[in-house]
Structure formats: structure tokens, C-alpha cells
Motif scaffolding. Structure first.
Motif, PDB file in Angstrom:
ATOM      1  N   VAL A 175     -17.658  -5.805  17.038  1.00 54.54           N
ATOM      2  CA  VAL A 175     -17.712  -7.204  16.604  1.00 54.54           C
ATOM      3  C   VAL A 175     -16.419  -7.921  16.982  1.00 54.54           C
ATOM      4  CG1 VAL A 175     -17.821  -8.720  14.586  1.00 54.54           C
ATOM      5  CG2 VAL A 175     -19.353  -6.745  14.743  1.00 54.54           C
ATOM      6  N   GLY A 176     -15.287  -7.260  16.763  1.00 54.08           N
ATOM      7  CA  GLY A 176     -13.993  -7.865  17.059  1.00 54.08           C
ATOM      8  C   GLY A 176     -13.795  -8.188  18.519  1.00 54.08           C
ATOM      9  N   HIS A 177     -14.410  -7.408  19.392  1.00 55.14           N
ATOM     10  CA  HIS A 177     -14.319  -7.670  20.834  1.00 55.14           C
ATOM     11  C   HIS A 177     -15.306  -8.751  21.289  1.00 55.14           C
ATOM     12  CE1 HIS A 177     -11.345  -4.729  21.933  1.00 55.14           C
ATOM     13  NE2 HIS A 177     -12.031  -3.711  21.468  1.00 55.14           N
ATOM     14  N   GLY A 178     -16.060  -9.320  20.354  1.00 55.60           N
ATOM     15  CA  GLY A 178     -16.988 -10.392  20.701  1.00 55.60           C
ATOM     16  C   GLY A 178     -18.256  -9.935  21.368  1.00 55.60           C
ATOM     17  N   LEU A 179     -18.730  -8.735  21.031  1.00 56.07           N
ATOM     18  CA  LEU A 179     -19.896  -8.162  21.696  1.00 56.07           C
ATOM     19  C   LEU A 179     -21.198  -8.453  20.965  1.00 56.07           C
ATOM     20  CD1 LEU A 179     -18.389  -4.711  22.723  1.00 56.07           C
ATOM     21  CD2 LEU A 179     -18.306  -6.899  23.951  1.00 56.07           C
ATOM     22  N   ALA A 180     -21.115  -9.117  19.813  1.00 52.62           N
ATOM     23  CA  ALA A 180     -22.330  -9.502  19.089  1.00 52.62           C
ATOM     24  C   ALA A 180     -22.789 -10.875  19.589  1.00 52.62           C
ATOM     25  CB  ALA A 180     -22.078  -9.462  17.592  1.00 52.62           C
ATOM     26  N   ALA A 181     -22.837 -11.877  18.729  1.00 60.81           N
ATOM     27  CA  ALA A 181     -23.393 -13.179  19.130  1.00 60.81           C
ATOM     28  C   ALA A 181     -22.351 -14.156  19.638  1.00 60.81           C
ATOM     29  CB  ALA A 181     -24.153 -13.788  17.959  1.00 60.81           C
ATOM     30  N   THR A 182     -21.116 -13.727  19.788  1.00 60.31           N
ATOM     31  CA  THR A 182     -20.029 -14.618  20.196  1.00 60.31           C
ATOM     32  C   THR A 182     -20.304 -15.396  21.485  1.00 60.31           C
ATOM     33  OG1 THR A 182     -18.478 -13.108  19.126  1.00 60.31           O
ATOM     34  CG2 THR A 182     -17.557 -14.705  20.659  1.00 60.31           C
ATOM     35  N   PRO A 183     -20.896 -14.789  22.532  1.00 63.51           N
ATOM     36  CA  PRO A 183     -21.040 -15.542  23.788  1.00 63.51           C
ATOM     37  C   PRO A 183     -21.895 -16.799  23.683  1.00 63.51           C
ATOM     38  CG  PRO A 183     -22.222 -13.459  23.900  1.00 63.51           C
ATOM     39  CD  PRO A 183     -21.358 -13.394  22.693  1.00 63.51           C
ATOM     40  N   TRP A 184     -22.810 -16.857  22.732  1.00 62.68           N
ATOM     41  CA  TRP A 184     -23.639 -18.057  22.609  1.00 62.68           C
ATOM     42  C   TRP A 184     -22.784 -19.258  22.208  1.00 62.68           C
ATOM     43  CZ3 TRP A 184     -28.054 -17.368  24.887  1.00 62.68           C
ATOM     44  CH2 TRP A 184     -28.663 -16.108  24.871  1.00 62.68           C
ATOM     45  N   GLU A 185     -21.856 -19.055  21.272  1.00 60.14           N
ATOM     46  CA  GLU A 185     -20.960 -20.144  20.900  1.00 60.14           C
ATOM     47  C   GLU A 185     -19.989 -20.462  22.034  1.00 60.14           C
ATOM     48  OE1 GLU A 185     -18.943 -19.696  17.159  1.00 60.14           O
ATOM     49  OE2 GLU A 185     -20.538 -20.809  16.139  1.00 60.14           O
ATOM     50  N   GLN A 186     -19.519 -19.426  22.723  1.00 59.67           N
ATOM     51  CA  GLN A 186     -18.628 -19.660  23.856  1.00 59.67           C
ATOM     52  C   GLN A 186     -19.326 -20.480  24.934  1.00 59.67           C
ATOM     53  OE1 GLN A 186     -17.703 -15.566  24.782  1.00 59.67           O
ATOM     54  NE2 GLN A 186     -15.779 -15.610  23.632  1.00 59.67           N
ATOM     55  N   GLN A 187     -20.586 -20.146  25.179  1.00 60.86           N
ATOM     56  CA  GLN A 187     -21.354 -20.872  26.186  1.00 60.86           C
ATOM     57  C   GLN A 187     -21.554 -22.326  25.760  1.00 60.86           C
ATOM     58  OE1 GLN A 187     -25.451 -19.533  26.741  1.00 60.86           O
ATOM     59  NE2 GLN A 187     -25.270 -19.817  28.956  1.00 60.86           N
ATOM     60  N   GLU A 188     -21.854 -22.544  24.482  1.00 61.80           N
ATOM     61  CA  GLU A 188     -22.020 -23.907  23.968  1.00 61.80           C
ATOM     62  C   GLU A 188     -20.732 -24.706  24.118  1.00 61.80           C
ATOM     63  OE1 GLU A 188     -24.520 -25.725  22.514  1.00 61.80           O
ATOM     64  OE2 GLU A 188     -25.949 -24.206  23.168  1.00 61.80           O
ATOM     65  N   ALA A 189     -19.603 -24.024  23.991  1.00 60.97           N
ATOM     66  CA  ALA A 189     -18.306 -24.698  24.100  1.00 60.97           C
ATOM     67  C   ALA A 189     -17.883 -24.910  25.553  1.00 60.97           C
ATOM     68  CB  ALA A 189     -17.241 -23.893  23.357  1.00 60.97           C
ATOM     69  N   GLY A 190     -18.703 -24.450  26.495  1.00 65.56           N
ATOM     70  CA  GLY A 190     -18.403 -24.668  27.905  1.00 65.56           C
ATOM     71  C   GLY A 190     -17.647 -23.548  28.587  1.00 65.56           C
ATOM     72  N   ALA A 191     -17.442 -22.422  27.903  1.00 64.87           N
ATOM     73  CA  ALA A 191     -16.734 -21.302  28.515  1.00 64.87           C
ATOM     74  C   ALA A 191     -17.611 -20.679  29.605  1.00 64.87           C
ATOM     75  CB  ALA A 191     -16.381 -20.257  27.470  1.00 64.87           C
ATOM     76  N   PRO A 192     -17.079 -20.500  30.809  1.00 65.45           N
ATOM     77  CA  PRO A 192     -17.898 -19.921  31.887  1.00 65.45           C
ATOM     78  C   PRO A 192     -18.036 -18.404  31.737  1.00 65.45           C
ATOM     79  CG  PRO A 192     -15.674 -20.329  32.675  1.00 65.45           C
ATOM     80  CD  PRO A 192     -15.728 -20.871  31.272  1.00 65.45           C
ATOM     81  N   HIS A 193     -19.165 -17.888  32.212  1.00 68.55           N
ATOM     82  CA  HIS A 193     -19.383 -16.445  32.341  1.00 68.55           C
ATOM     83  C   HIS A 193     -19.347 -15.710  30.992  1.00 68.55           C
ATOM     84  CE1 HIS A 193     -18.547 -17.674  36.403  1.00 68.55           C
ATOM     85  NE2 HIS A 193     -17.245 -17.773  36.190  1.00 68.55           N
ATOM     86  N   ALA A 194     -19.720 -16.385  29.919  1.00 63.75           N
ATOM     87  CA  ALA A 194     -19.633 -15.757  28.595  1.00 63.75           C
ATOM     88  C   ALA A 194     -20.541 -14.533  28.494  1.00 63.75           C
ATOM     89  CB  ALA A 194     -19.988 -16.772  27.507  1.00 63.75           C
ATOM     90  N   HIS A 195     -21.715 -14.596  29.101  1.00 61.69           N
ATOM     91  CA  HIS A 195     -22.666 -13.485  28.982  1.00 61.69           C
ATOM     92  C   HIS A 195     -22.327 -12.356  29.958  1.00 61.69           C
ATOM     93  CE1 HIS A 195     -25.268 -15.520  26.092  1.00 61.69           C
ATOM     94  NE2 HIS A 195     -24.996 -16.617  26.766  1.00 61.69           N
ATOM     95  N   VAL A 196     -21.748 -12.681  31.098  1.00 62.90           N
ATOM     96  CA  VAL A 196     -21.250 -11.624  31.984  1.00 62.90           C
ATOM     97  C   VAL A 196     -20.122 -10.868  31.302  1.00 62.90           C
ATOM     98  CG1 VAL A 196     -19.953 -11.199  34.111  1.00 62.90           C
ATOM     99  CG2 VAL A 196     -21.975 -12.652  34.164  1.00 62.90           C
ATOM    100  N   ARG A 197     -19.213 -11.593  30.663  1.00 59.61           N
ATOM    101  CA  ARG A 197     -18.123 -10.943  29.942  1.00 59.61           C
ATOM    102  C   ARG A 197     -18.673 -10.021  28.859  1.00 59.61           C
ATOM    103  NH1 ARG A 197     -16.100 -10.511  25.249  1.00 59.61           N
ATOM    104  NH2 ARG A 197     -13.884 -10.170  24.912  1.00 59.61           N
ATOM    105  N   ARG A 198     -19.600 -10.530  28.098  1.00 57.92           N
ATOM    106  CA  ARG A 198     -20.155  -9.737  27.000  1.00 57.92           C
ATOM    107  C   ARG A 198     -20.938  -8.526  27.523  1.00 57.92           C
ATOM    108  NH1 ARG A 198     -25.406  -8.075  24.899  1.00 57.92           N
ATOM    109  NH2 ARG A 198     -24.931  -7.373  22.789  1.00 57.92           N
ATOM    110  N   ALA A 199     -21.706  -8.712  28.602  1.00 56.28           N
ATOM    111  CA  ALA A 199     -22.486  -7.608  29.167  1.00 56.28           C
ATOM    112  C   ALA A 199     -21.579  -6.485  29.645  1.00 56.28           C
ATOM    113  CB  ALA A 199     -23.358  -8.104  30.316  1.00 56.28           C
ATOM    114  N   ALA A 200     -20.523  -6.835  30.364  1.00 61.23           N
ATOM    115  CA  ALA A 200     -19.589  -5.819  30.848  1.00 61.23           C
ATOM    116  C   ALA A 200     -18.877  -5.137  29.695  1.00 61.23           C
ATOM    117  CB  ALA A 200     -18.574  -6.454  31.799  1.00 61.23           C
ATOM    118  N   GLY A 201     -18.474  -5.917  28.700  1.00 57.77           N
ATOM    119  CA  GLY A 201     -17.827  -5.329  27.527  1.00 57.77           C
ATOM    120  C   GLY A 201     -18.768  -4.428  26.742  1.00 57.77           C
ATOM    121  N   PHE A 202     -20.028  -4.850  26.625  1.00 57.89           N
ATOM    122  CA  PHE A 202     -21.020  -4.041  25.907  1.00 57.89           C
ATOM    123  C   PHE A 202     -21.236  -2.707  26.605  1.00 57.89           C
ATOM    124  CE2 PHE A 202     -25.365  -2.735  24.866  1.00 57.89           C
ATOM    125  CZ  PHE A 202     -25.418  -2.917  23.494  1.00 57.89           C
ATOM    126  N   MET A 203     -21.342  -2.728  27.938  1.00 65.46           N
ATOM    127  CA  MET A 203     -21.518  -1.477  28.681  1.00 65.46           C
ATOM    128  C   MET A 203     -20.301  -0.575  28.536  1.00 65.46           C
ATOM    129  SD  MET A 203     -23.608  -2.276  32.200  1.00 65.46           S
ATOM    130  CE  MET A 203     -22.741  -3.748  32.732  1.00 65.46           C
TER     131      MET A 203
END
Length: 555
Positions: free
Chosen positions: A105-133
Motif C-alpha cells: 500500500v505504501g508503495h502506491g500499488l493499490a488504487a493510488t494510480p487512479w488519483e494520480q491519473q486524474e491529477a494528470g500524472a503521466p504513466h501512472a498505471h505503467v508505474r503501478r504495473a511494474a511495481g506490482f510485478m
């Protein structure tokens, strides 16, 4: 010297261990994985890669490895009643489970990328996918509640008020376990309850009934759920039969007044693998839930959650492959037999290279899918995600059990004992092929998408066509696959074969375009050629040593 003249080993000699590979610890799981880092740079950025290096560093520690083992050795325990006979339905976990969850959770691997994406952060789901793996190398079971929390957000958007209430907590990077009202929590986790004992994947056969109360949007549920993982999570998305048909509901574990919802945890499942995670059977009798979306639209509402969890099935299986081949190549690089290192033996190189190519192909398609989630406003990306998710879910998850079994065998007897971590990976390997739709369900979903959404075939043709001319074997495979689509009479009975070929062409296209030539050549020669018989280690030529060296971890 005669045999009888050989020195007799002393007790001290017997106690000295030689020719054993050291534990694979102290490495960075991200930077040691060239297929992953190259995919992140391709679909993300150098900043994304730098950001997740901390995840990889912690995932490769001896401490993380130990917590992963402990979480699996000490299974969750259900306490239905307290000492006074009050129904509490609490599940307790080993401290190592909480250690893993806190960091995920602390590394942002749960639902964090959805808020990051809403805020305009690029590649939020790529970051999360790589971190999750990368983080899944520690222990795969705790990834289930992390995945469901990630996947809940798209479904919650069916109701603005509910989404605003839950999204900030689900997207939090604070792990806050315990049964309390969400107003008192700094972070929350989500779960999902779809299947029932009489229906399984056929959710329209569900018999759980939803009855409206006098409060707008509030219902009580009466029935059961056959598989609900992580019953200590704060909320669940469930399906039930309302007057208008199958409907989606948000079921809180604790009600706003602090009382526990009427939810009975009947028992925990005794599973083949995924032992650290509590999967349960639930019964409802007056359980409060809130409608999400319109009555009768439950499947359509929850399908976005299903899509996101299917992505995590691909990510999780890919991580299992990578962890398995890392352990195998590390062992071969340090173990000698018959006069030289195993890694120098031609046949062992063949096996390891084959395993490495499989893992790299899975990595390429997994990160490509995550990139599609980052760009769903693009019609091509949305259509590609629709068809490529069931394709990758079918193929990658199907390949994982045999891949992990072969990697285990590379360690010989050492791989068959629990301390090696290989049995844990082997027990986990079939799970993702079952979760969120078995092989048949996903293969048929491919046919459904092709028949109802013509844009998805165009997206697949466009994507694989980007590699046209790069390898004649890939070009022929694409043409042969398109010819299969013309045989409408045998599409359903041949759905698995079609899904396999479409997935392989997609992987081949990505490798031809982006992977080192030796990797793409071996993939196309074996998976898309005519001589491959499906047995790992039966490659016919190629720069096998270079492929093995590419996949061997460095400490």
C-alpha cells in the motif's frame, strides 16, 4: 591413488558445504530485470523507472524473502465468535502479512494510480504495473486484496457520490487494517463477491436477493457468496438479484454508526496455494448494501473491475515466471556438475533461455496493457485493451504452471523443498488462470468481443501490423490467424486455439519491434514456427548464452 587410499572425510569436512548456490537476496528486482526496465522506459519514462527502483530494492532483500515465507507458513485464522459468544467473524493474519501489506500500500500499488491519473500524472498505471510485478516477488498471496482495491475504482465511478466517498481511502498510501467505520480510517481496502456455489462464472444464475429499504439506494442482501477473498477488507462489490435483475452493490464491512454489518464468514477455503490470503464463504441475511449503478445493470457495472483484475492476473503470472526463472538461472550460475557450471551446459542453456523468452514475452504484453490503461481516451488503446486483456489473461496465465514447474526442475531436489520458495511459486501458478474467468471463459470472451465490437479486431490488426516485415515467421502467423477468423463454423470449438495464436502474434509483434534480436528470433522460431513441440528446452538454435546472461540476476 587406489580408492582404499582416499582420505576419509572428517566430521569437520562433512559440515562444510560446497557447490551450493547462495540465497538470491540483496539484488534489485527491478534493475536486474532488463525486460521489465526496457518495457518501462518504452511505455513510461526514466522518471517512472527511477521511482520504482525503491520497490525493487526492498523486494530483493533477505527480510522481504523471509516475510514472504512466514506469511505462507502461518495461515489466516477465522474466529467466528468472541469468548462471550458474540458473533465477530474476524480473520487474523501473521505479522508478516501486515508487513507485506503495509509496504504494498505504501508503495502506491493499490488504487493510488487512479488519483494520480486524474491529477494528470503521466504513466501512472505503467508505474503501478511494474511495481506490482516487482513487489509480487516477495509473496503473491497478499497481492489479491491489493489488486481488488486497485480494480474497484473504475466500477465505483458508476455513482459519483459513492466514488467520492471511497476513492480517497482506497487510493491512500496508508495501510490501516481493522474493522472500523471508514470515517475513522486513513486508508481502506476493497474486495469483490461475484460467484455463488450454484453458478461460478455464470453470475446471472446468482440467487442472492436484494431488497430495497426505505432509504434511497439502500438494500438488504439475503444469500451467499462462494468465493470472497480478504473478508477483513473494508468494502466489497457484490452482485445480487434486485427487482430489475442482476445489480451491483457496495457492501461495507462496518456501518457508519460503528456496528458491524450482518455478514457471516462461514469458513475459510483450504486452497492449493495462495495460502497467506484468506478466501472465504460468506452468508448474508439482512446485510446492508448500497446500489452501484442501475438495477439490472450489475454485470456491466462490475465489468470494469473484472477488466482491471484480469490485468493483475497477467501481471501476477508474469511476476511468477520472472521469479521462477531468476531462481533457476541464479542456481545454474553457481552450481557445478560434471566438471563445469550448469549455466555452461548446452542443454541447461536451452532450458533457461526458453524460460527467459517466455517471461520476456509475458512482460512485454503486460506492460503494454498497462500503457493502454494510461491512454484509454485513445480509441485504439481502448479497443486494444478490450481484446488484448482476455487474450493475455488466457495465454500468459495458462503458460505459467508449466513454466514454473520447469524452473523448479532446474534446481533438482533443492527446488522441491519449501525453503527454496519454488514450491510456493508452483502452488500459486494455476491460480490466475482460474481467477476472473477460467481459460474457457476468456477464450469465449475473445469471440464475444470480436463478434460485437468490430473495432477490437482492427485494433489487434493494427498493433501486430506494426511489426510487419520484421520477421517472415510472424507475418505468416498473422496471416494464418486471420484465416482462422474466416472459419465461422468452428470458431467456438476452436476458441482456445484462436486465442493462443492471437496472443502469440501480439507477443511476437512486441518482441520483434522492441526486444534484442536474439530474443525475438528465438521466440518467432519456436512459438510461431513449425518445429516447436511445447516442451521447454527444445529450442533449435539461437544465441542462447546471451539470453541466459540477460535474465540472470546480478547482486
Amino acid at each position: 591413488m587406489a580408492l582404499s587410499d582416499s582420505p576419509t572425510p572428517t566430521r569437520r569436512d562433512v559440515r562444510v558445504t560446497t557447490n551450493q548456490a547462495p540465497p538470491l537476496v540483496g539484488h534489485n528486482v527491478v534493475t536486474s530485470d532488463l525486460a521489465l526496465t526496457e518495457a518501462v522506459l518504452r511505455h513510461g519514462s526514466a522518471d517512472v523507472l527511477a521511482d520504482i527502483e525503491a520497490v525493487g530494492r526492498e523486494a530483493g532483500t533477505a527480510e522481504a524473502r523471509e516475510h514472504g515465507q512466514l506469511a505462507n507458513e502461518h495461515h489466516p485464522l477465522l474466529t467466528p465468535y468472541d469468548r462471550y459468544g458474540n458473533r465477530i467473524d474476524e480473520v487474523s493474519f501473521h505479522p508478516s502479512w501486515h508487513w507485506l501489506m503495509e509496504r504494498a500500500v505504501g508503495h502506491g500499488l493499490a488504487a493510488t494510480p487512479w488519483e494520480q491519473q486524474e491529477a494528470g500524472a503521466p504513466h501512472a498505471h505503467v508505474r503501478r504495473a511494474a511495481g506490482f510485478m516487482a513487489w509480487s516477488h516477495t509473496e503473491p498471496g497478499h497481492g489479491c486484496p491489493i489488486s481488488m482495491t486497485y480494480a474497484a475504482i473504475p466500477a465505483l465511478r458508476a455513482d459519483d457520490a459513492i466514488a467520492k466517498e471511497w476513492t480517497p481511502l482506497l487510493a491512500s498510501t496508508t495501510y490501516d487494517p481493522g474493522l472500523r467505520p471508514i470515517a475513522d480510517k486513513r486508508g481502506a481496502l476493497a474486495g469483490m463477491g461475484m460467484t455463488e456455489k450454484q453458478g461460478g462464472s455464470d453470475v446471472r444464475a446468482n440467487v442472492t436477493v436484494a431488497r430495497p429499504t426505505s432509504v434511497d439506494g439502500e438494500y438488504t442482501l439475503h444469500g451467499h457468496k462462494w468465493f470472497t477473498s480478504a473478508p477483513m477488507n473494508d468494502m466489497f462489490l457484490v452482485l445480487a438479484q434486485a427487482a430489475g435483475g442482476v445489480t451491483c452493490f457496495v457492501l461495507p464491512r462496518v456501518l457508519p454508526d460503528g456496528s458491524r454489518n450482518l455478514l457471516d464468514v462461514v469458513r475459510l477455503k483450504d486452497k492449493l496455494g495462495n495460502r497467506s490470503n484468506a478466501s472465504s464463504e460468506l452468508e448474508f441475511d439482512g446485510t446492508v448494501a448500497y446500489r452501484l449503478g442501475d438495477e439490472g445493470r450489475g454485470v456491466r457495472t462490475i465489468i470494469e473491475m473484472v477488466a482491471a483484475t484480469r490485468l493483475d492476473c497477467v501481471l501476477g503470472s508474469t511476476s511468477l515466471m520472472r521469479r521462477a526463472v531468476s531462481e533457476a538461472s541464479w542456481h545454474a550460475a553457481h552450481r557445478s556438475a560434471f566438471g563445469s557450471l550448469l549455466a555452461d551446459k548446452p542443454l541447461m542453456q536451452n532450458v533457461l533461455a526458453d524460460l527467459a523468452v517466455e517471461a520476456e514475452a509475458a512482460t512485454a504484453v503486460a506492460v503494454r496493457l498497462a500503457a493502454a490503461v494510461d491512454n484509454l481516451d485513445d480509441p485504439h488503446e481502448a479497443a486494444l485493451r478490450r481484446i488484448a486483456l482476455p487474450l493475455a489473461k488466457f495465454w500468459v496465465c495458462k503458460r505459467t504452471p508449466m513454466h514454473v514447474a520447469e524452473a523448479l526442475e532446474c534446481l533438482g531436489g533443492n527446488g522441491y523443498v519449501e525453503e527454496s520458495v519454488m514450491p510456493l511459486l508452483y502452488r500459486e501458478a494455476p491460480l490466475n488462470s482460474v481467477w476472473e474467468g477460467s481459460g474457457n471463459v476468456n477464450a469465449l470472451d475473445v469471440l464475444r468481443a470480436l463478434s460485437r465490437e468490430p473495432e477490437v479486431l482492427s485494433a489487434w490488426i493494427t498493433e501486430v501490423g506494426l511489426a510487419r516485415g520484421g520477421d517472415a515467421r510472424l507475418d505468416r502467423a498473422i496471416d494464418d490467424t486471420l484465416a482462422m477468423l474466416g472459419d465461422t463454423a468452428s470458431l467456438e470449438v476452436g476458441a482456445r486455439r484462436l486465442a493462443s495464436r492471437m496472443a502469440l502474434c501480439l507477443q511476437g509483434s512486441l518482441l520483434v519491434r522492441f526486444a534484442p534480436p536474439e530474443v525475438a528470433d528465438v521466440f518467432c522460431a519456436s512459438r510461431l514456427g513449425t518445429s516447436y513441440d511445447g516442451v521447454f528446452g527444445a529450442l533449435d538454435g539461437g544465441d542462447l548464452r546471451a539470453i541466459v546472461e540477460r535474465t540472470t540476476p546480478t547482486v
